[in-house]
Design an enzyme around this catalytic site. Structure first.
Site, PDB file in Angstrom:
ATOM      1  N   HIS A  11      47.209  45.696  24.473  1.00  0.00           N
ATOM      2  CA  HIS A  11      45.989  45.774  25.276  1.00  0.00           C
ATOM      3  C   HIS A  11      46.262  46.661  26.481  1.00  0.00           C
ATOM      4  O   HIS A  11      47.406  46.879  26.870  1.00  0.00           O
ATOM      5  CB  HIS A  11      45.475  44.400  25.714  1.00  0.00           C
ATOM      6  CG  HIS A  11      46.452  43.567  26.488  1.00  0.00           C
ATOM      7  ND1 HIS A  11      46.631  43.683  27.846  1.00  0.00           N
ATOM      8  CD2 HIS A  11      47.297  42.591  26.090  1.00  0.00           C
ATOM      9  CE1 HIS A  11      47.541  42.813  28.249  1.00  0.00           C
ATOM     10  NE2 HIS A  11      47.966  42.137  27.209  1.00  0.00           N
ATOM     11  N   ASP A 154      55.236  37.671  32.675  1.00  0.00           N
ATOM     12  CA  ASP A 154      54.009  37.976  31.937  1.00  0.00           C
ATOM     13  C   ASP A 154      53.853  37.003  30.782  1.00  0.00           C
ATOM     14  O   ASP A 154      54.481  35.931  30.782  1.00  0.00           O
ATOM     15  CB  ASP A 154      53.997  39.443  31.475  1.00  0.00           C
ATOM     16  CG  ASP A 154      55.113  39.780  30.492  1.00  0.00           C
ATOM     17  OD1 ASP A 154      55.874  38.860  30.099  1.00  0.00           O
ATOM     18  OD2 ASP A 154      55.235  40.966  30.102  1.00  0.00           O
ATOM     19  N   ARG A 425      42.442  47.333  39.983  1.00  0.00           N
ATOM     20  CA  ARG A 425      41.682  47.186  41.224  1.00  0.00           C
ATOM     21  C   ARG A 425      41.028  48.504  41.642  1.00  0.00           C
ATOM     22  O   ARG A 425      41.651  49.564  41.574  1.00  0.00           O
ATOM     23  CB  ARG A 425      42.586  46.721  42.371  1.00  0.00           C
ATOM     24  CG  ARG A 425      43.428  45.498  42.082  1.00  0.00           C
ATOM     25  CD  ARG A 425      42.578  44.254  41.947  1.00  0.00           C
ATOM     26  NE  ARG A 425      43.391  43.071  41.761  1.00  0.00           N
ATOM     27  CZ  ARG A 425      43.104  42.078  40.932  1.00  0.00           C
ATOM     28  NH1 ARG A 425      42.009  42.117  40.213  1.00  0.00           N
ATOM     29  NH2 ARG A 425      43.895  41.027  40.816  1.00  0.00           N
ATOM     30  N   ALA A 426      39.790  48.416  42.097  1.00  0.00           N
ATOM     31  CA  ALA A 426      39.150  49.541  42.772  1.00  0.00           C
ATOM     32  C   ALA A 426      39.606  49.533  44.222  1.00  0.00           C
ATOM     33  O   ALA A 426      39.537  48.505  44.893  1.00  0.00           O
ATOM     34  CB  ALA A 426      37.631  49.421  42.693  1.00  0.00           C
ATOM     35  N   ARG A 456      32.538  34.089  41.703  1.00  0.00           N
ATOM     36  CA  ARG A 456      33.570  35.113  41.761  1.00  0.00           C
ATOM     37  C   ARG A 456      33.658  35.697  43.173  1.00  0.00           C
ATOM     38  O   ARG A 456      32.667  36.174  43.741  1.00  0.00           O
ATOM     39  CB  ARG A 456      33.269  36.218  40.752  1.00  0.00           C
ATOM     40  CG  ARG A 456      33.180  35.748  39.320  1.00  0.00           C
ATOM     41  CD  ARG A 456      34.496  35.813  38.622  1.00  0.00           C
ATOM     42  NE  ARG A 456      34.846  37.205  38.380  1.00  0.00           N
ATOM     43  CZ  ARG A 456      34.449  37.908  37.317  1.00  0.00           C
ATOM     44  NH1 ARG A 456      33.685  37.339  36.403  1.00  0.00           N
ATOM     45  NH2 ARG A 456      34.826  39.159  37.165  1.00  0.00           N
ATOM     46  N   ARG A 525      41.318  38.151  49.619  1.00  0.00           N
ATOM     47  CA  ARG A 525      42.241  39.063  48.926  1.00  0.00           C
ATOM     48  C   ARG A 525      42.133  40.423  49.597  1.00  0.00           C
ATOM     49  O   ARG A 525      41.155  41.138  49.432  1.00  0.00           O
ATOM     50  CB  ARG A 525      41.867  39.135  47.444  1.00  0.00           C
ATOM     51  CG  ARG A 525      42.665  40.119  46.633  1.00  0.00           C
ATOM     52  CD  ARG A 525      42.510  39.852  45.135  1.00  0.00           C
ATOM     53  NE  ARG A 525      41.132  39.734  44.703  1.00  0.00           N
ATOM     54  CZ  ARG A 525      40.416  40.742  44.189  1.00  0.00           C
ATOM     55  NH1 ARG A 525      40.935  41.938  44.097  1.00  0.00           N
ATOM     56  NH2 ARG A 525      39.179  40.536  43.788  1.00  0.00           N
ATOM     57  N   THR A 556      34.311  46.015  45.885  1.00  0.00           N
ATOM     58  CA  THR A 556      34.460  45.526  44.515  1.00  0.00           C
ATOM     59  C   THR A 556      34.417  46.717  43.569  1.00  0.00           C
ATOM     60  O   THR A 556      33.951  47.799  43.932  1.00  0.00           O
ATOM     61  CB  THR A 556      33.363  44.498  44.163  1.00  0.00           C
ATOM     62  OG1 THR A 556      33.651  43.910  42.893  1.00  0.00           O
ATOM     63  CG2 THR A 556      31.980  45.139  44.115  1.00  0.00           C
ATOM     64  N   SER A 557      34.913  46.526  42.376  1.00  0.00           N
ATOM     65  CA  SER A 557      35.039  47.644  41.445  1.00  0.00           C
ATOM     66  C   SER A 557      33.671  48.162  41.015  1.00  0.00           C
ATOM     67  O   SER A 557      32.712  47.400  40.872  1.00  0.00           O
ATOM     68  CB  SER A 557      35.854  47.225  40.225  1.00  0.00           C
ATOM     69  OG  SER A 557      35.311  46.068  39.632  1.00  0.00           O
TER      70      SER A 557
END
Length: 611
Positions: A11, A154, A425-426, A456, A525, A556-557
């Site tokens: 992925h 991971d 992340r943007a 969210r 964040r 935000t993205s």
């Protein structure tokens, strides 16, 4: 020496180009194909990287792949043999794919690379690094540290799920590993599945949901599901899991332990789901902290580098930073499998070819993670005109003034500038921005722009030089990978009545001077914005601060739920026309929604598969 790194076939496939140790370009395939988490061979990303570097495939010294397929195949076979006769159905589904594609992956890679150059010598110039070696290399080699301990966590690579390495100059040595099926990443993914979210994409939702709950199941997890030792090593009780041989992450015994079946994706979230999220988050943090303490004591290392999907858990990262067992921490912004492409290229350069490495002792070598495609102003205008966009071209100062004014008026602003970010992340290149002071901004962005769950959270972008005025953090956090609390004077205490609220009922209670980016536990964040890596975004925050007295905005993205972050001006315009974004800035082109042709409005809400 020029090296191309590739990750693919699981992925988040990606490609990265490194020249003499300098990172020239890196991008995920999903940004070009518009298919979230695209795992196919990254043809478009490879094409971009070669073009950005001004090279052909025949010019490359090496192509490095991010893991070793034969070792993965060995793990698959050994796992099914160990659990036989269980898992026959899963084995039957997996084996044809592995035999057809993954077992002969070198041939597959050679065939894919031939589209870029028929004469590429894959026998001598195609290299394979181990999965966790790629992660560790991606974390250590771009870091600002001459020496560091590297912790990779991971789901699973070939066999390793957690690994510890020591980095010294250009050398990287893996010294400890924990192997499949015992995995913190898979433990977290099991709870992601159980709480009704998609594995390998919904883990961050569990992290975002956790503050709404109480960790009342944490002890049950520790008593029955994971044997967590004092040094952070661990062993999962596989009686509760199904991922080794089945088609689901958990089983009936897991259901009985946690009081019900897995939540379906369309079911309402309850307090129990929030408590489950809080519980697995607490256990993950405990494991990471114990591990860090033990490793710091054993090695004497002062610097820590992190990679692997678990390193994207910014709440755990923030707690680790506050704990102070390491003096400095650096986290690879593309910590997941996409970053493995970069790690493979760097491992080939430094570890395989033993090239010298220089560090400057302060900044890292990621260039702010702005490593993707960019578009000239002429090209932006041509592309926007071709899709029927109506825009004004503004000077630099006019553009900053117009966007700062739109933000202060509580408009959602699409911000498309410079090179696209590498990683999930943007960071102010492909972002949707909003006024962090607005009590309604979180709900508006979630429901009318992003089309996603109301709980969210959104992240704040803050001027680096002002971060300590607003947050309990006084260091760089350029990649939005550290959570910290707001300083006390910026908080708004909850009333007695508000304190009685539970779960998502707390969502709409303003808790600070910047409620749109303040989570229910007063955390955020944080992205620190730096003039040297993104001068235009830094200038926008300065302009907004001059206008409002606040150096913090929502970031935000630039996408909707289930959509990859936008890559091209056309992507940005489509998203703009399919959502309630009021203003769009692409380069120096400034667009207002009310000035666009209504016929170009899109039904964007159902355009992408939900994540």
């Amino acid at each position: 020496m020029v090296i191309l790194g590739i990750s693919a076939f699981y992925h988040d496939s990606a490609a990265a180009l490194v020249r003499d140790g300098e990172i020239i370009a890196a991008a995920q395939e999903e940004r070009f194909t518009r298919k979230k988490h695209d795992s196919r061979f990254p043809s478009h990303a490879v094409e971009f990287c070669l073009a950005q570097g001004g090279v052909r495939l025949s010019d490359l010294d090496f192509v490095a792949f991010y893991d070793k397929p034969f070792l993965k195949f060995e793990r698959l076979l050994e796992t099914y043999i160990a659990f036989a006769p269980r898992g026959l159905r899963s084995f039957g589904m997996a084996m044809p794919l592995w035999v057809r594609e993954k077992l002969f992956q070198k041939s597959l890679l050679h065939a894919e690379l031939k589209q870029f150059g028929k004469d590429f010598d894959s026998v001598h110039r195609l290299l394979f690094t181990e999965h966790h070696q790629s992660h560790a290399a991606s974390a250590f080699y771009p870091s600002p540290f001459e020496n560091a301990l590297i912790l990779t966590m991971d789901g699973v690579g070939e066999w390793a799920t957690t690994s510890v390495a020591l980095g010294r100059g250009n050398e990287l040595e893996i010294i400890k590993e924990i192997h499949f099926p015992h995995s913190l990443g898979l433990l977290y993914s099991a709870f992601t599945y159980y709480t009704g979210f998609k594995v390998n994409s919904g883990e961050y939702k569990v992290m975002g949901l956790a503050p709404y709950g109480s960790p009342r199941f944490a002890q049950k997890i520790l008593d029955h599901v994971i044997d967590l030792k004092a040094d952070g090593s661990f062993h999962l009780n596989m009686e509760y899991f199904n991922y080794c041989t089945g088609l689901t992450m958990t089983n009936g015994k897991f259901d009985r332990l946690f009081e019900g079946p897995p939540r379906k994706s369309d079911e309402l979230l309850t307090q129990r789901h929030m408590d489950l999220a809080a519980s697995v988050q607490a256990v993950l943090e405990a494991a990471v902290i114990r591990m860090a303490h033990s490793l710091a004591a054993d090695t004497g290392a002062k610097n820590l580098c992190l990679a692997g999907g678990v390193a994207l858990n910014c709440v755990a990262n923030g707690r680790l930073l506050r704990d102070g067992c390491f003096e400095r921490i650096w986290i690879q912004p593309a910590a997941g499998d996409a970053g493995g492409a970069l790690g493979a290229a760097l491992a080939a350069y430094y570890s395989f070819k033993s090239q010298p490495r220089k560090v400057n002792g302060c900044g890292d070598k990621m260039k702010g993670s702005y490593l993707g495609p960019e578009f000239s102003q002429v090209e932006i205008e041509r592309r926007l005109s071709a899709v029927g966009a109506r825009y004004n071209v503004l000077g630099d100062e006019q553009l900053l003034d117009a966007c700062a004014e739109a933000l202060a008026a509580e408009n959602a602003v699409g911000w498309f500038q410079g090179r696209m970010e590498f990683g999930p992340r943007a960071l102010g290149a492909r972002s949707i921005l909003g006024d962090a002071r607005s009590p309604k901004m979180q709900a508006v962005l979630n429901l009318k722009v992003k089309f996603r769950e109301s709980f969210r959270p959104f992240a704040p972008s803050v001027l680096r030089e002002r971060v300590a005025d607003w947050f309990e953090l006084d260091q760089d956090s350029p990649y939005m990978l550290i959570v910290a609390d707001l300083v006390e004077r910026r908080r708004k205490p909850m009333t007695a009545e508000e304190q009685k609220l539970f779960g998502i009922e707390k969502l709409n209670v303003p808790r600070s001077d910047v409620p749109a980016v303040t989570h229910v536990d007063y955390s955020a964040r944080i992205q620190t914005v730096h003039q040297d890596t993104n001068p235009r975004y830094h200038a926008l925050l300065q302009r907004f601060n001059e206008r409002t007295g606040c150096p913090v905005i929502v970031n935000t993205s630039f996408n909707v739920r289930g959509e990859p972050i936008v890559c091209t001006p056309e992507d940005a315009f489509r998203c703009f026309m399919g959502t309630d974004i009021e203003v769009l800035a692409v380069g120096n082109c400034f667009l207002r929604k009310e000035e666009q042709d209504p016929k170009l409005t899109k039904d964007y809400k159902s355009a992408f598969e939900l994540d």
